[in-house]
Design a protein around this motif. Structure first.
Motif, PDB file in Angstrom:
ATOM      1  N   TYR A 124       0.032   8.580 -14.179  1.00 52.11           N
ATOM      2  CA  TYR A 124      -1.289   8.126 -13.771  1.00 52.11           C
ATOM      3  C   TYR A 124      -2.183   7.985 -14.997  1.00 52.11           C
ATOM      4  N   GLY A 125      -3.090   7.015 -14.924  1.00 49.10           N
ATOM      5  CA  GLY A 125      -4.108   6.861 -15.947  1.00 49.10           C
ATOM      6  C   GLY A 125      -5.398   7.518 -15.494  1.00 49.10           C
ATOM      7  N   PRO A 126      -6.503   7.211 -16.148  1.00 46.20           N
ATOM      8  CA  PRO A 126      -7.800   7.787 -15.754  1.00 46.20           C
ATOM      9  C   PRO A 126      -8.137   7.450 -14.299  1.00 46.20           C
ATOM     10  N   ALA A 127      -8.720   8.413 -13.602  1.00 45.86           N
ATOM     11  CA  ALA A 127      -9.141   8.227 -12.202  1.00 45.86           C
ATOM     12  C   ALA A 127      -7.986   7.745 -11.324  1.00 45.86           C
ATOM     13  N   TRP A 128      -6.781   8.276 -11.567  1.00 41.15           N
ATOM     14  CA  TRP A 128      -5.591   7.964 -10.779  1.00 41.15           C
ATOM     15  C   TRP A 128      -5.205   6.487 -10.846  1.00 41.15           C
ATOM     16  N   SER A 129      -5.549   5.825 -11.927  1.00 40.81           N
ATOM     17  CA  SER A 129      -5.173   4.421 -12.075  1.00 40.81           C
ATOM     18  C   SER A 129      -3.674   4.300 -12.358  1.00 40.81           C
ATOM     19  N   VAL A 130      -3.148   3.104 -12.125  1.00 41.51           N
ATOM     20  CA  VAL A 130      -1.719   2.855 -12.320  1.00 41.51           C
ATOM     21  C   VAL A 130      -1.546   1.640 -13.212  1.00 41.51           C
ATOM     22  N   SER A 131      -0.854   1.801 -14.320  1.00 42.81           N
ATOM     23  CA  SER A 131      -0.582   0.680 -15.215  1.00 42.81           C
ATOM     24  C   SER A 131       0.304  -0.337 -14.498  1.00 42.81           C
ATOM     25  N   PRO A 132      -0.033  -1.617 -14.538  1.00 42.66           N
ATOM     26  CA  PRO A 132       0.748  -2.617 -13.805  1.00 42.66           C
ATOM     27  C   PRO A 132       2.147  -2.843 -14.365  1.00 42.66           C
ATOM     28  N   ASP A 133       2.414  -2.403 -15.577  1.00 40.05           N
ATOM     29  CA  ASP A 133       3.728  -2.650 -16.177  1.00 40.05           C
ATOM     30  C   ASP A 133       4.405  -1.364 -16.648  1.00 40.05           C
ATOM     31  N   TRP A 134       4.127  -0.252 -15.967  1.00 42.31           N
ATOM     32  CA  TRP A 134       4.692   1.036 -16.384  1.00 42.31           C
ATOM     33  C   TRP A 134       6.219   1.039 -16.389  1.00 42.31           C
ATOM     34  N   TYR A 135       6.837   0.216 -15.560  1.00 40.93           N
ATOM     35  CA  TYR A 135       8.285   0.208 -15.386  1.00 40.93           C
ATOM     36  C   TYR A 135       9.016  -0.651 -16.410  1.00 40.93           C
ATOM     37  N   PHE A 138       0.845  -1.198   0.000  1.00 40.02           N
ATOM     38  CA  PHE A 138       0.000   0.000   0.000  1.00 40.02           C
ATOM     39  C   PHE A 138       0.877   1.244   0.000  1.00 40.02           C
ATOM     40  N   THR A 139       0.552   2.204  -0.878  1.00 43.49           N
ATOM     41  CA  THR A 139       1.121   3.549  -0.808  1.00 43.49           C
ATOM     42  C   THR A 139      -0.041   4.527  -0.929  1.00 43.49           C
ATOM     43  N   ALA A 140       0.230   5.786  -0.656  1.00 35.96           N
ATOM     44  CA  ALA A 140      -0.846   6.760  -0.515  1.00 35.96           C
ATOM     45  C   ALA A 140      -1.739   6.898  -1.740  1.00 35.96           C
ATOM     46  N   MET A 141      -1.183   6.783  -2.942  1.00 34.88           N
ATOM     47  CA  MET A 141      -1.979   6.889  -4.160  1.00 34.88           C
ATOM     48  C   MET A 141      -2.059   5.565  -4.918  1.00 34.88           C
ATOM     49  N   GLY A 142      -1.672   4.495  -4.273  1.00 38.66           N
ATOM     50  CA  GLY A 142      -1.821   3.171  -4.870  1.00 38.66           C
ATOM     51  C   GLY A 142      -0.801   2.810  -5.929  1.00 38.66           C
ATOM     52  N   THR A 143       0.333   3.540  -5.978  1.00 37.47           N
ATOM     53  CA  THR A 143       1.341   3.213  -6.988  1.00 37.47           C
ATOM     54  C   THR A 143       2.192   2.005  -6.589  1.00 37.47           C
ATOM     55  N   GLY A 144       2.312   1.759  -5.293  1.00 34.99           N
ATOM     56  CA  GLY A 144       3.163   0.667  -4.820  1.00 34.99           C
ATOM     57  C   GLY A 144       4.642   0.982  -4.856  1.00 34.99           C
ATOM     58  N   ILE A 145       5.009   2.228  -5.160  1.00 33.74           N
ATOM     59  CA  ILE A 145       6.425   2.592  -5.239  1.00 33.74           C
ATOM     60  C   ILE A 145       6.918   3.023  -3.864  1.00 33.74           C
ATOM     61  N   VAL A 146       7.937   2.333  -3.362  1.00 32.63           N
ATOM     62  CA  VAL A 146       8.596   2.730  -2.122  1.00 32.63           C
ATOM     63  C   VAL A 146      10.081   2.875  -2.416  1.00 32.63           C
ATOM     64  N   VAL A 147      10.785   3.539  -1.524  1.00 33.87           N
ATOM     65  CA  VAL A 147      12.183   3.877  -1.775  1.00 33.87           C
ATOM     66  C   VAL A 147      13.048   3.401  -0.616  1.00 33.87           C
ATOM     67  N   VAL A 148      14.241   2.915  -0.955  1.00 37.68           N
ATOM     68  CA  VAL A 148      15.190   2.486   0.073  1.00 37.68           C
ATOM     69  C   VAL A 148      16.597   2.877  -0.342  1.00 37.68           C
ATOM     70  N   ALA A 149      17.486   2.966   0.646  1.00 40.13           N
ATOM     71  CA  ALA A 149      18.904   3.127   0.364  1.00 40.13           C
ATOM     72  C   ALA A 149      19.416   1.824  -0.254  1.00 40.13           C
ATOM     73  N   PRO A 150      20.472   1.899  -1.053  1.00 37.98           N
ATOM     74  CA  PRO A 150      21.016   0.662  -1.649  1.00 37.98           C
ATOM     75  C   PRO A 150      21.267  -0.448  -0.631  1.00 37.98           C
ATOM     76  N   ASP A 151      21.750  -0.084   0.549  1.00 37.06           N
ATOM     77  CA  ASP A 151      22.039  -1.082   1.582  1.00 37.06           C
ATOM     78  C   ASP A 151      20.786  -1.675   2.209  1.00 37.06           C
ATOM     79  N   ASN A 152      19.620  -1.098   1.940  1.00 39.29           N
ATOM     80  CA  ASN A 152      18.390  -1.569   2.574  1.00 39.29           C
ATOM     81  C   ASN A 152      17.473  -2.385   1.656  1.00 39.29           C
ATOM     82  N   VAL A 153      17.905  -2.642   0.440  1.00 34.98           N
ATOM     83  CA  VAL A 153      17.057  -3.404  -0.490  1.00 34.98           C
ATOM     84  C   VAL A 153      16.727  -4.779   0.074  1.00 34.98           C
ATOM     85  N   GLU A 154      17.731  -5.508   0.494  1.00 39.49           N
ATOM     86  CA  GLU A 154      17.510  -6.859   1.010  1.00 39.49           C
ATOM     87  C   GLU A 154      16.758  -6.827   2.336  1.00 39.49           C
TER      88      GLU A 154
END
Length: 202
Positions: A188-199, A126-142
């Motif tokens: 964002y797509g219509p109604a703040w939608s997020v394409s599942p394969d944007w990346y 969960f993220t605030a707008m439903g994008t699922g994008i979170v951020v970490v330092a390189p050392d914190n990925v694992e």
């Protein structure tokens, strides 16, 4: 005090109600090192409004801050979701402005990271707008992948300095991408939608 719909979405997703209004003190310099922002952005959760979605910024785990110069005026902009930050980055450039600095919140330990040095994770979290994008330092990925979230975070809200316990549950990581990829590819797509394969093709 204004309360956004994201406050309630976060609560429904498992975050506590107390998790909505918090932040790393805006007067305390962030920890040193090449990956960290020199000073914490002056973000007060529960007060600032996102310039993209117009919601109150009140969810620390996916928040971001941008210092930009537009039409000769330099100021900070704040976001509840990395997707809004990417959208605003393009808008600043479209207006002929300059993005001076972008700081993003580390999902594992709450520190403010330089966006260009951080790792952006595309997740099922969960993220605030439903994008699922979170951020970490390189050392914190694992650590993120193992669910090793650290708290509490020292934060600042409309109620003053507080301790914030981030949601313990992390998401499945679908991709690891760069700041450049997010800014160039996410929209964002219509109604703040997020394409599942944007990346894809980052």
């Amino acid at each position: 005090m204004k309360i956004s719909r994201r406050f309630f979405l976060a609560a429904a997703g498992g975050a506590t109600l107390g998790a909505a209004l918090l932040f790393l003190s805006r007067f305390k310099p962030a920890e040193g090192g090449g990956v960290f922002c020199g000073e914490a952005p002056p973000l007060v959760y529960g007060r600032e409004e996102c310039p993209v979605c117009k919601m109150v910024v009140d969810y620390p785990p996916s928040s971001a801050a941008m210092r930009a110069r537009v039409r000769g005026v330099e100021r900070w902009y704040f976001f509840d979701d990395v997707g809004c930050m990417a959208t605003w980055h393009r808008e600043v450039v479209r207006q002929g402005g300059e993005v001076v600095e972008v700081c993003v919140r580390d999902r594992v330990d709450g520190r403010w990271l330089k966006a260009e040095k951080a790792i952006f994770l595309v997740t099922t979290e969960f993220t605030a707008m439903g994008t699922g994008i979170v951020v970490v330092a390189p050392d914190n990925v694992e650590r993120y992948k193992r669910g090793e979230v650290r708290g509490p975070w020292a934060v600042w809200s409309v109620e003053g300095s507080q301790q914030y316990n981030p949601p313990a549950k992390t998401g499945e990581v679908k991709a690891e991408v760069t700041y450049k990829c997010v800014v160039e590819k996410f929209e964002y797509g219509p109604a703040w939608s997020v394409s599942p394969d944007w990346y894809r093709n980052c």
